[in-house]
Design an enzyme around this catalytic site. Structure first.
Site, PDB file in Angstrom:
ATOM      1  N   CYS A 288       0.810  -1.223   0.000  1.00 63.13           N
ATOM      2  CA  CYS A 288       0.000   0.000   0.000  1.00 63.13           C
ATOM      3  C   CYS A 288       0.841   1.268   0.000  1.00 63.13           C
ATOM      4  O   CYS A 288       0.485   2.249  -0.659  1.00 63.13           O
ATOM      5  CB  CYS A 288      -0.943  -0.002   1.194  1.00 63.13           C
ATOM      6  SG  CYS A 288      -0.091  -0.208   2.768  1.00 63.13           S
TER       7      CYS A 288
ATOM      8  N   HIS B 292      -2.361   0.953   7.181  1.00 65.03           N
ATOM      9  CA  HIS B 292      -2.624   0.990   5.748  1.00 65.03           C
ATOM     10  C   HIS B 292      -2.371   2.398   5.208  1.00 65.03           C
ATOM     11  O   HIS B 292      -2.808   3.372   5.792  1.00 65.03           O
ATOM     12  CB  HIS B 292      -4.080   0.573   5.503  1.00 65.03           C
ATOM     13  CG  HIS B 292      -4.423   0.335   4.069  1.00 65.03           C
ATOM     14  ND1 HIS B 292      -3.632  -0.423   3.222  1.00 65.03           N
ATOM     15  CD2 HIS B 292      -5.472   0.753   3.324  1.00 65.03           C
ATOM     16  CE1 HIS B 292      -4.192  -0.460   2.017  1.00 65.03           C
ATOM     17  NE2 HIS B 292      -5.300   0.248   2.056  1.00 65.03           N
TER      18      HIS B 292
ATOM     19  N   ASN C 214      -8.274   4.148  -2.378  1.00 66.02           N
ATOM     20  CA  ASN C 214      -7.610   2.951  -1.896  1.00 66.02           C
ATOM     21  C   ASN C 214      -6.899   2.242  -3.055  1.00 66.02           C
ATOM     22  O   ASN C 214      -7.023   2.667  -4.214  1.00 66.02           O
ATOM     23  CB  ASN C 214      -8.663   2.033  -1.235  1.00 66.02           C
ATOM     24  CG  ASN C 214      -8.043   1.040  -0.273  1.00 66.02           C
ATOM     25  OD1 ASN C 214      -6.826   0.918  -0.183  1.00 66.02           O
ATOM     26  ND2 ASN C 214      -8.883   0.317   0.452  1.00 66.02           N
TER      27      ASN C 214
END
Ligand SMILES: *[C@@H]1O[C@H](CO)[C@@H](O)[C@H](O)[C@H]1NC(C)=O
Ligand SMILES: *[C@@H]1O[C@H](CO)[C@@H](O)[C@H](O)[C@H]1NC(C)=O
Length: 327
Positions: free
Chosen positions: A144, A279, A296
């Site tokens: 991520c 994250h 995302n």
């Protein structure tokens, strides 16, 4: 408990509930439909049974949520639906964010106590402006931070030069560690290190160094065109400063995504009151109620076309270690 006994319990449970009623019949139909849509293949019957059991647990949670008429967001089955919470955290979330605290010494904030009041619009949304590349998919890799970094650099570059170049996450994943940064490939990294890498070594296009979803040997990029960002800063952890930064362009943020797995749309408000940052994502706007719009990297079929809106009152830690590219 070993795997075999788990599987035996799973089989027993499944055959037990199998006899119960029509709801179970429809659960199996839901499973079969989901399975063919998600093209799942299994090594053997044991694995399939084990995954099936997890799927039914997740399906139950989804149904329970759908029963809750006060929920402000919706959930759905998606590609994560046959993974347990623990597996999801292990594989997808970033295990190396929590250890790091922002390098406050590196902040280039004004030193004077009396800063001029920050100003910002009521709402901002960088979606559909050209400043964001399509939603990416990190795959089964805790990368991520590479997506968070490349995405923010893409937007900064776009807003400065008015054309979009998709930058290479794979280069960050492969090369930052070799260059001496404390990054860990698919086990995670802190964005700060990827920004520093890009400033020092430059970042190439994703077209010239495509994403493969696992760490490989760093390729020789010396003949490839590169973009060299010059500086970044941490944004102070308060709402006006964060909103002001987002109004200038998408920013890198770190959140607690432990409960995001089945999110489909609406205002998400089920983060822990004490978020454990795990994250890296991109804050791309906020609405008039102060909820944050987040890009995302779990593909366009997750969430709201790949995006999530998190509640202003339950923000998943968005304010805590936000980074803005300065030049
Ligand atoms: C949802 O509500 C229905 C009707 O009240 C109930 O029969 C069912 O058990 C509930 N499901 C879950 C998973 O809570
Ligand atoms: C990378 O490629 C360039 C140009 O082909 C070459 O000069 C250089 O030695 C290579 N670097 C490494 C580390 O292999």
């Amino acid at each position: 408990m070993n795997k075999i006994s788990l599987v035996l319990i799973a089989l027993a449970l499944i055959s037990q509930i199998k006899c119960q009623n029509e709801e179970v019949e429809s659960d199996f139909q839901a499973y079969n439909k989901w399975r063919s849509k998600n093209k799942r293949v299994f090594l053997n019957q044991e694995e399939e049974t084990y995954r099936q059991l997890i799927f039914f647990e997740n399906l139950n949670q989804i149904k329970a949520h759908q029963n809750n008429t006060e929920a402000t967001y919706t959930v759905s089955l998606n590609k994560f639906s046959d993974y347990s919470d623990e597996e999801f955290e292990q594989i997808i979330l970033n295990k190396h964010i929590q250890r790091f605290q922002p390098d406050i010494q590196e902040e280039q904030q004004p030193k004077e106590n009396l800063r001029k009041a920050v100003s910002y619009p009521d709402s901002v949304d960088w979606r559909n402006t050209g400043a964001l590349s399509p939603v990416q998919d990190q795959g089964w890799c805790g990368s991520c931070s590479a997506f968070g970094t490349a995405g923010v650099l893409e937007s900064f570059h776009y807003l400065r030069y008015n054309y979009m170049v998709k930058f290479s996450e794979q280069q960050l994943l492969d090369c930052a560690r070799q260059a001496g940064f404390d990054t860990h490939g698919c086990n995670g990294a802190f964005q700060q290190d990827y920004f520093k890498y890009a400033i020092k070594y430059g970042i190439v296009s994703a077209a010239s160094y495509p994403y493969v979803g696992y760490q490989t040997a760093c390729k020789n990029t010396s003949n490839l065109p590169k973009y060299f960002p010059q500086s970044f800063k941490f944004i102070r952890s308060n709402i006006p400063d964060i909103k002001s930064a987002i109004s200038q362009g998408p920013i890198s943020v770190t959140v607690d995504a432990s409960n995001w797995r089945s999110y489909q749309g609406g205002i998400f408000n089920r983060c822990s009151r004490n978020p454990q940052l795990n994250h890296a994502v991109i804050a791309v706007g906020y609405d008039a109620q102060g909820n944050y719009i987040i890009k995302n990297s779990w593909g366009p079929y997750w969430g709201d076309k790949g995006y999530i809106t998190v509640s202003a009152q339950n923000d998943c830690g968005v304010l805590r270690s936000a980074i803005q590219v300065v030049s």
